[in-house]
Structures are given as structure tokens and as C-alpha cells.
Write a protein that holds these residues in place. Structure first.
Motif, PDB file in Angstrom:
ATOM      1  N   SER A   1     -15.958  18.182   1.117  1.00 15.29           N
ATOM      2  CA  SER A   1     -15.637  16.795   0.797  1.00 15.29           C
ATOM      3  C   SER A   1     -14.396  16.787  -0.081  1.00 15.29           C
ATOM      4  N   ILE A   2     -13.543  15.792   0.130  1.00 12.00           N
ATOM      5  CA  ILE A   2     -12.281  15.703  -0.606  1.00 12.00           C
ATOM      6  C   ILE A   2     -12.201  14.352  -1.296  1.00 12.00           C
ATOM      7  N   LYS A   3     -12.002  14.379  -2.604  1.00 11.09           N
ATOM      8  CA  LYS A   3     -11.857  13.166  -3.401  1.00 11.09           C
ATOM      9  C   LYS A   3     -10.436  13.116  -3.951  1.00 11.09           C
ATOM     10  N   ARG A   4      -9.777  11.998  -3.730  1.00  7.13           N
ATOM     11  CA  ARG A   4      -8.403  11.841  -4.218  1.00  7.13           C
ATOM     12  C   ARG A   4      -8.426  11.527  -5.715  1.00  7.13           C
ATOM     13  N   LEU A   5      -7.550  12.194  -6.469  1.00  5.53           N
ATOM     14  CA  LEU A   5      -7.455  11.997  -7.913  1.00  5.53           C
ATOM     15  C   LEU A   5      -6.012  11.709  -8.293  1.00  5.53           C
ATOM     16  N   SER A   6      -5.838  10.856  -9.290  1.00  2.91           N
ATOM     17  CA  SER A   6      -4.509  10.669  -9.866  1.00  2.91           C
ATOM     18  C   SER A   6      -4.278  11.766 -10.903  1.00  2.91           C
ATOM     19  N   VAL A   7      -3.041  11.935 -11.294  1.00  2.26           N
ATOM     20  CA  VAL A   7      -2.717  12.914 -12.342  1.00  2.26           C
ATOM     21  C   VAL A   7      -3.450  12.546 -13.627  1.00  2.26           C
ATOM     22  N   GLN A   8      -3.506  11.259 -13.946  1.00  2.39           N
ATOM     23  CA  GLN A   8      -4.179  10.821 -15.169  1.00  2.39           C
ATOM     24  C   GLN A   8      -5.676  11.137 -15.122  1.00  2.39           C
ATOM     25  N   GLU A   9      -6.296  10.931 -13.971  1.00  2.00           N
ATOM     26  CA  GLU A   9      -7.728  11.237 -13.843  1.00  2.00           C
ATOM     27  C   GLU A   9      -7.983  12.730 -13.982  1.00  2.00           C
ATOM     28  N   ALA A  10      -7.122  13.542 -13.391  1.00  2.00           N
ATOM     29  CA  ALA A  10      -7.268  14.993 -13.520  1.00  2.00           C
ATOM     30  C   ALA A  10      -7.102  15.425 -14.974  1.00  2.00           C
ATOM     31  N   GLU A  11      -6.152  14.799 -15.670  1.00  2.00           N
ATOM     32  CA  GLU A  11      -5.938  15.126 -17.082  1.00  2.00           C
ATOM     33  C   GLU A  11      -7.178  14.795 -17.906  1.00  2.00           C
ATOM     34  N   GLN A  12      -7.778  13.631 -17.673  1.00  3.07           N
ATOM     35  CA  GLN A  12      -8.976  13.243 -18.411  1.00  3.07           C
ATOM     36  C   GLN A  12     -10.118  14.221 -18.162  1.00  3.07           C
ATOM     37  N   LYS A  13     -10.241  14.702 -16.936  1.00  4.58           N
ATOM     38  CA  LYS A  13     -11.293  15.664 -16.626  1.00  4.58           C
ATOM     39  C   LYS A  13     -11.050  16.995 -17.344  1.00  4.58           C
TER      40      LYS A  13
END
Length: 295
Positions: free
Chosen positions: A173-185
Motif C-alpha cells: 500500500s502506498i500513502k502520499r505524504l507531503s514534506v511537512q508531514e514526513a518531517e512531523q513524523k
């Protein structure tokens, strides 16, 4: 000192809980009807790697709706089988599917409207039927497994000449992430660790508007290709589906279709060639999050 009384469910949630219990009773009763009919008829059946299936194998499969102790909630137990069913049994299985659908829709409504009520219901539902209560005591099973309770029983819409099973081991499964969302994670992880700091720097080096992909590898599953005896009205000659639950096909003079014998275990290496139009880079960009960049 005054004692704080626990918050009581609203009348609406009580009404939904009553509906859920009634719908669960209906589901259990429809399963019992279908299973009892199967056990009386004893139609031709094939069960994965069981030369002589136990008499009550379908009962165990259809009533398996409960988490085992320490079971990962994302996992489901599979029952790979083919049943050559007559019209009466096919109708009974279709009734089970309708009850499953209604139960799932009501569960989803309660989950959104009254989340706490759902937790209460899951603790009460096991007591709604003697067979379920006995199974819980005998096997030490715990709470209701929602995915296993509402998953549909596949029914072939026309007679089937052959069934080809094959393991599918490359699902994801592939979930699209923004750079900001990846940073928060990443920031929720141990930011003092060197490998997290490296990933934060890598993330800072790419455009802020870039879209990333978080990839989750899915557990191997069995797929079935059903080849119809005659083309359907729309011209299709076969149907592919996941084989997590027994597949019911119209009995052809009380005979099973031809069935291949797949390997007992899924392959340990990828068996399908990679697509030439693969959209993700081959190397993971943020290993801690399983995040890749698009090409």
C-alpha cells in the motif's frame, strides 16, 4: 466529597447499541443456517492442504470472528477452500453476506458517532450467542475482530470450469505524504539519534512542495482465478479475487471445478517482474518511515 458519576451513554447510543446487538444476532443466525445446511448436504468441497476436510471445517471458518490472545489486529486468519454449492446453499451464503454488510455499515456508523459505545459493544457481543461464548471459553479468544466479522464470502456468479490459485507476495500500500508531514513524523522519533538527524537533513534538502510516498508491504495472500464454463453476458471469461475465505461456486452436477495445488507456503522471493513504469525510486529515501521519492 461528592462522587463524580461516570458519563452515561446518550439515548441515541443506547438505541444504536441495541440495533448492533440485534444485527449481530441476525449475522450469527444466518451463519448458523448456512453452516447447518452445508453440514446436512455435505457438498463436494476442496480445502487447502486437507485431503479429507473435517466435518465442521466450514463452521470453524465462518464463526472465526475473534482476536486470539496477542494477535496483531491487522492480521486475519485465512480459510482457502472451494465449495460446489447448489442454489439453496448459494442463497444461504448470500444472506450471510447481506447480514455482514449491514453489520459492517452499522459498526462504521457507531465508530464515527459514538466511539466509546463501540468499545462497550465489543465486550458485550460475545455473550449474545452460546456457540460464540463457548468458543471464547474453550480457545481463550478475546475481543471481536472487526475485519474477520464483516469480510464477505466470495460467490461465483456462474459455473466455473477451473480455479487457479497462486500466492501474491509483492503487494503493498502506498500513502502520499507531503514534506511537512514526513518531517512531523520524523520529529516524533528520537531526534537525538544520528540516523534521524541525517534523515531530517535529507528531507530539508528537497523542495518543500515535493510529494513523497510512504510504502507498507502487505502480507502474502492467496489469489484465485476463476475460469467460467461459458463467457458471462459482459464477455468476461474469468474473475480474479483474494481467496481469504471459502469460495462458493455453482455445483456442476455436484462436481468441483478443476483446481491446481498451490505451494503450502508463499515464495520467499519476488516472483513477479518489476514494472518498467515503476514510479518510485528503487532506494528508500527515509528508512525510518519507509518513505520513497517519486522518479
Amino acid at each position: 466529597m461528592a462522587t463524580t458519576m461516570p458519563e452515561q451513554p446518550s439515548p441515541s447510543s443506547y438505541h444504536l447499541l441495541l440495533q448492533l446487538e440485534q444485527q449481530f444476532d441476525t449475522l450469527i443466525n444466518t451463519i448458523e443456517t448456512a453452516v447447518s445446511l452445508f453440514e446436512r448436504q455435505q457438498p463436494a468441497s476442496w480445502v487447502f492442504h486437507q485431503a479429507t476436510p473435517a466435518r465442521h471445517w466450514l463452521r470453524e471458518a465462518l464463526f472465526d470472528m475473534w482476536h486470539e490472545q496477542d494477535q496483531d489486529g491487522r492480521e486475519t486468519r485465512n480459510y482457502i477452500a472451494i465449495v460446489a454449492a447448489n442454489d439453496e446453499l448459494l442463497a444461504a451464503v448470500d444472506t450471510v453476506n447481506q447480514a455482514k454488510k449491514s453489520f459492517a455499515e452499522l459498526l462504521q456508523h457507531i465508530k464515527q458517532a459514538f466511539p466509546q459505545t463501540l468499545s462497550d459493544a465489543k465486550s458485550r457481543l460475545p455473550q449474545r450467542h452460546p456457540y460464540v461464548d463457548e468458543a471464547l471459553r474453550r480457545n481463550g479468544l478475546a475481543r471481536l475482530h472487526l475485519k474477520q466479522s464483516w469480510r464477505q464470502l466470495p460467490i461465483a456468479q456462474a459455473p466455473v470450469s477451473r480455479v487457479r490459485f497462486a500466492w501474491y507476495s509483492s503487494g503493498r500500500s502506498i500513502k502520499r505524504l507531503s514534506v511537512q508531514e514526513a518531517e512531523q513524523k520524523l520529529l516524533k522519533l528520537d531526534t537525538d539519534a544520528a540516523h534521524i538527524r541525517i534523515q531530517l537533513r535529507k528531507l530539508a534538502s528537497i523542495p518543500s512542495g515535493e510529494v513523497l510516498a510512504q510504502v507498507q508491504t502487505q502480507a502474502p495472500l492467496m489469489r484465485a482465478n476463476l475460469f467460467f464454463t461459458e463467457p458471462l453476458d459482459d464477455g468476461h471469461t474469468r474473475r480474479a479475487l483474494n481467496a481469504a475465505m471459502p469460495i462458493f461456486v455453482p455445483d456442476n452436477d455436484q462436481r468441483l471445478p478443476h483446481i491446481n495445488l498451490p505451494a503450502l507456503q508463499p515464495p520467499t522471493t519476488r516472483t513477479r517482474a518489476r514494472r518498467r513504469d515503476e514510479k518510485l525510486e528503487p532506494d528508500v529515501f527515509l528508512p525510518s518511515l519507509r518513505v520513497y521519492r517519486y522518479r
